[in-house]
Scaffold this active site. Structure first.
Site, short mmCIF file in Angstrom:
data_model
loop_
_atom_site.label_atom_id
_atom_site.label_comp_id
_atom_site.label_asym_id
_atom_site.label_seq_id
_atom_site.Cartn_x
_atom_site.Cartn_y
_atom_site.Cartn_z
N GLU A 146 -17.15 42.93 17.35
CA GLU A 146 -17.25 44.12 17.92
C GLU A 146 -18.18 44.38 18.99
O GLU A 146 -19.32 44.94 18.86
CB GLU A 146 -17.38 45.44 16.78
N GLU A 302 -8.91 45.29 10.99
CA GLU A 302 -9.81 46.15 10.15
C GLU A 302 -9.43 47.47 9.93
O GLU A 302 -9.25 47.99 10.87
CB GLU A 302 -11.56 46.25 10.40
N GLU A 350 -23.65 48.28 3.42
CA GLU A 350 -22.29 48.84 3.32
C GLU A 350 -21.54 48.62 2.01
O GLU A 350 -20.34 48.55 1.67
CB GLU A 350 -21.20 47.89 4.32
N HIS A 353 -19.20 51.00 1.12
CA HIS A 353 -17.73 51.21 2.07
C HIS A 353 -16.81 50.82 0.93
O HIS A 353 -16.90 49.60 -0.04
CB HIS A 353 -18.01 50.07 3.02
#
Ligand code: GLA
Length: 662
Positions: A146, A302, A350, A353
């Site tokens: 990203e 993703e 995370e 998540h």
């Protein structure tokens, strides 16, 4: 060329022991996983000390995965430089426009212009590529992660110097730069390249042309980082395709340019499914990815199996929604479905998540939905490589986005994405397939082209749009288009100067509305449609009026026009119409252009089609909470259930059918 629908997710074995790897491989097989993205944040594990590369653990993982039928998107782990590298080279850390250093302890803490960073990254990528060049499990390179997520340009000294060099290449001489930036204004004329700065924090508005060049430069810098690695990977592994994961409509990176440099476009997509229009937003992202790749299949790299952990409240995807969203990606041209992440972390930022394999393990709704989808996807291989065909395009250009949303406009509430989304929503609800197109690209294959707020236009795009209409196309342009050139200088005269012939009108005055101000457009069909935000005061030079303002000092003057130009037709919308008005206008434009829905379907039922020249598949997705009846153009075979479907099909709430037409 993939032979099975790609299914899997990000896998972070560096967070786990070898015993867990064994279990992972077994469970992946059980879930139908055939692909994982590996090593994305594993720099320190691959290079625990400067120049000491250790791939033994990774060899073990990759061999294990391969033995279980799992292929690998091997990542270059350059999105998170290890602490030892920051200790040796603290200048790697990025600096904000206010001069604040962003520290490590998180990720993406690097300046793209740091020489040390680029050298260490290149050496690691070389070692990684050489080590794995012949491994049969490696199917795709996943470069970095990203690009430009979290940071918005680095303002350190090295970045300023790199900016000066970039400007020298773009403008050649200081004289040209002064002209391009309009530096006669506010005594900004430069007499030496060393005087030029990044657009750091300033007392008042920054020079908009300087800011625009800065946005171009920052975007190019990320692409340079990508290119550094691509050169190494191409040299070492010429046959392994390359991608880097995108983030939908991400503002600070020109995805047209970056996509042109990769072999396959991939996307990370995290819609908030508690919002009613999540599917529209997702659809828009999918269509952009397909368009960035020139219509080729792309990859959903993703998505969340259920919740994320970075919103204030991270709602779950309710039963069936993950499946529906996954099929929606396929329906819009993806050849695979991947998640962040395979196994839920127990430590780190995370750890809350969601994951394909949740903390609670396999006795869970999430795991059951994951394995069931993995099983279903195995029936869909025949749709791989097929394409979505769209007859409508929405023009989209990052440079325009940057310039349009710069400071100090007549109204600073003109925003690109809301306008694009309003238009896209109407088309989506009609099951009209949409591509996005760069204004300089070949538009001849589209029946209808929509140009929302194309504020900045180059000479080339102006000519391209003009020719498109002259040669028979239908165009719908919305207000504040054609206003500046590519230096963000006003094209003064009868605005929009490059389009005034083609539209058969010019604009005498811009009227920005106060916040609560509204007006009404009296349309040619006798309806009054509310409008807000803006009015162009239009003078006609050939266009006919399809709607005029009801109120204010410009009451009676045109708000919507249509003009026959060459062999084509152009529509112009000089205000922000509320939904019904926009729907009516789009219906006019679609009818004029002969654009039809893929299929007429009940509200809430989305239909797209993919074809490969031999077969056509309809993807029918019932997003509504009630069962729907859909009339098909011909009998078909449903790939998921295997059953034959006659021309009237029943589809339960949130259900999906993928139909091969006979
Ligand atoms: C992004 C990143 C992943 C992860 C997810 C969480 O897409 O690429 O590493 O952080 O977000 O949603």
């Amino acid at each position: 060329m993939v032979t099975h629908v790609i299914y899997g997710g990000d896998y972070n074995p560096e967070q786990w022991t070898p015993e867990v790897w064994e279990e992972d491989a077994r469970l992946m097989q059980e879930a139908g996983v055939n692909r994982v993205s590996l090593g994305i944040f594993a720099w320190v594990k691959m290079e625990p000390a400067p120049g000491q590369y250790d791939f033994t653990w990774l060899d073990q993982v990759i061999d294990l995965l391969h033995a279980h039928g799992v292929q690998v998107n091997l990542a270059t782990p350059t999105a998170s430089p290890p602490p030892w590298l920051i200790r040796l080279h603290p200048e790697i850390l990025p600096v904000t426009a206010d001069g604040v250093t962003l520290w490590h302890g998180s990720r993406r803490h690097y300046c793209p212009h740091s020489r040390a960073y680029r050298e260490y990254a290149s050496r690691l990528v070389t070692a990684l590529a050489e080590h794995y060049q012949n491994h049969p499990a490696i199917s795709l390179w996943h470069i970095d992660n990203e690009y430009s997520c979290h940071e918005n340009g680095c303002f350190c000294d090295a970045s300023v110097e790199a900016f000066r060099q970039w400007l020298q290449k773009r403008h050649g001489t200081l004289e040209n730069l002064n002209k391009a930036w309009g530096t006669a204004f506010w005594s900004q004329t430069y007499t030496d390249w060393q005087e030029i700065q990044a657009p750091k924090r300033t007392p008042a508005f920054i020079n908009p042309s300087q800011k625009l060049d800065w946005e171009r430069f920052c975007s190019d810098s990320w692409i340079d980082c990508f290119e550094d690695q691509k050169v190494i990977l191409r040299r070492t592994t010429p046959n392994i395709p390359i991608t880097t994961n995108f983030m939908n409509f991400h503002r600070s990176l020109d995805y047209w340019k970056l996509a042109a440099a990769e072999n396959i476009v991939s996307l990370d997509c995290y819609p908030d499914t508690s919002l009613p229009d999540w599917r529209v937003e997702s659809g828009m992202g999918w269509d952009m990815m397909r368009s960035l790749g020139g219509g080729r299949p792309w990859l959903l790299m993703e998505q969340a199996p259920t919740h994320v952990n970075w919103r204030q409240r991270n709602t779950t995807k309710r039963p069936g929604i993950m499946r529906l969203g996954s099929y929606q990606a396929l329906a819009h041209g993806s050849d695979g479905i991947m998640f962040f992440q395979w196994r839920a972390s127990v430590a780190g930022a995370e750890k809350f998540h969601s994951a394909m394999l949740p903390h609670v393990g396999t006795d869970s709704r999430v795991w059951r939905e994951i394995t069931s989808l993995g099983g279903e996807l195995q029936k869909l291989d025949e749709v791989l490589s097929s394409r979505v065909q769209a007859e409508t395009a929405i023009l989209f250009d990052w440079e325009n986005w940057w310039a349009l949303e710069g400071q100090a406009k007549v109204s600073n509430d003109i925003r690109l994405l809301p306008q694009v989304k309003a238009i896209y929503t109407e088309l989506f609800q009609r099951n009209i397939s949409v591509d996005f197109a760069h204004p300089e690209s070949d538009l001849s294959r589209y029946r209808l082209v929509i140009a929302p707020h194309v504020y900045l236009v180059s000479e080339r795009s102006a000519k391209n749009i003009d020719q498109y209409v002259a040669q028979g196309g239908t165009l719908l342009m919305t207000f504040f288009s054609g206003i500046v050139d590519d230096n963000d200088h006003v094209r003064a005269g009868h605005m929009p100067v490059p389009f005034s012939n083609l539209l058969g009108l010019w604009i005498e005055e811009f009227v920005a509305y106060a916040e609560a101000q509204t007006n009404v457009v009296e349309a040619a069909n006798g309806q009054g449609y509310p409008c807000e935000l803006w009015s162009d005061i239009i003078r006609l030079t050939g266009a006919e009026v399809l709607g005029h303002y009801r109120e204010d000092y410009f009451a009676g003057s045109p708000a919507i026009t249509r003009h026959r130009y060459g062999k084509g037709t152009s529509y112009y919308l000089g205000t922000e119409l509320a939904r019904d008005g926009l729907a009516w206008l789009l219906d006019q434009a679609c009818a004029e252009a002969g654009v039809r829905p893929v299929l007429e379907a009940p509200p809430g039922v989305e239909v797209t089609s993919r074809s490969n020249g031999t077969h056509t598949w309809l993807f029918v997705l019932n997003h509504s909470d009630v069962e729907a009846w859909v009339k098909l153009p011909a009998p078909a075979t449903d790939l998921i259930s295997g059953s034959r479907v006659e021309s009237l099909m029943q589809l339960g709430a949130r259900q999906v059918a993928i139909l091969r037409l006979s």
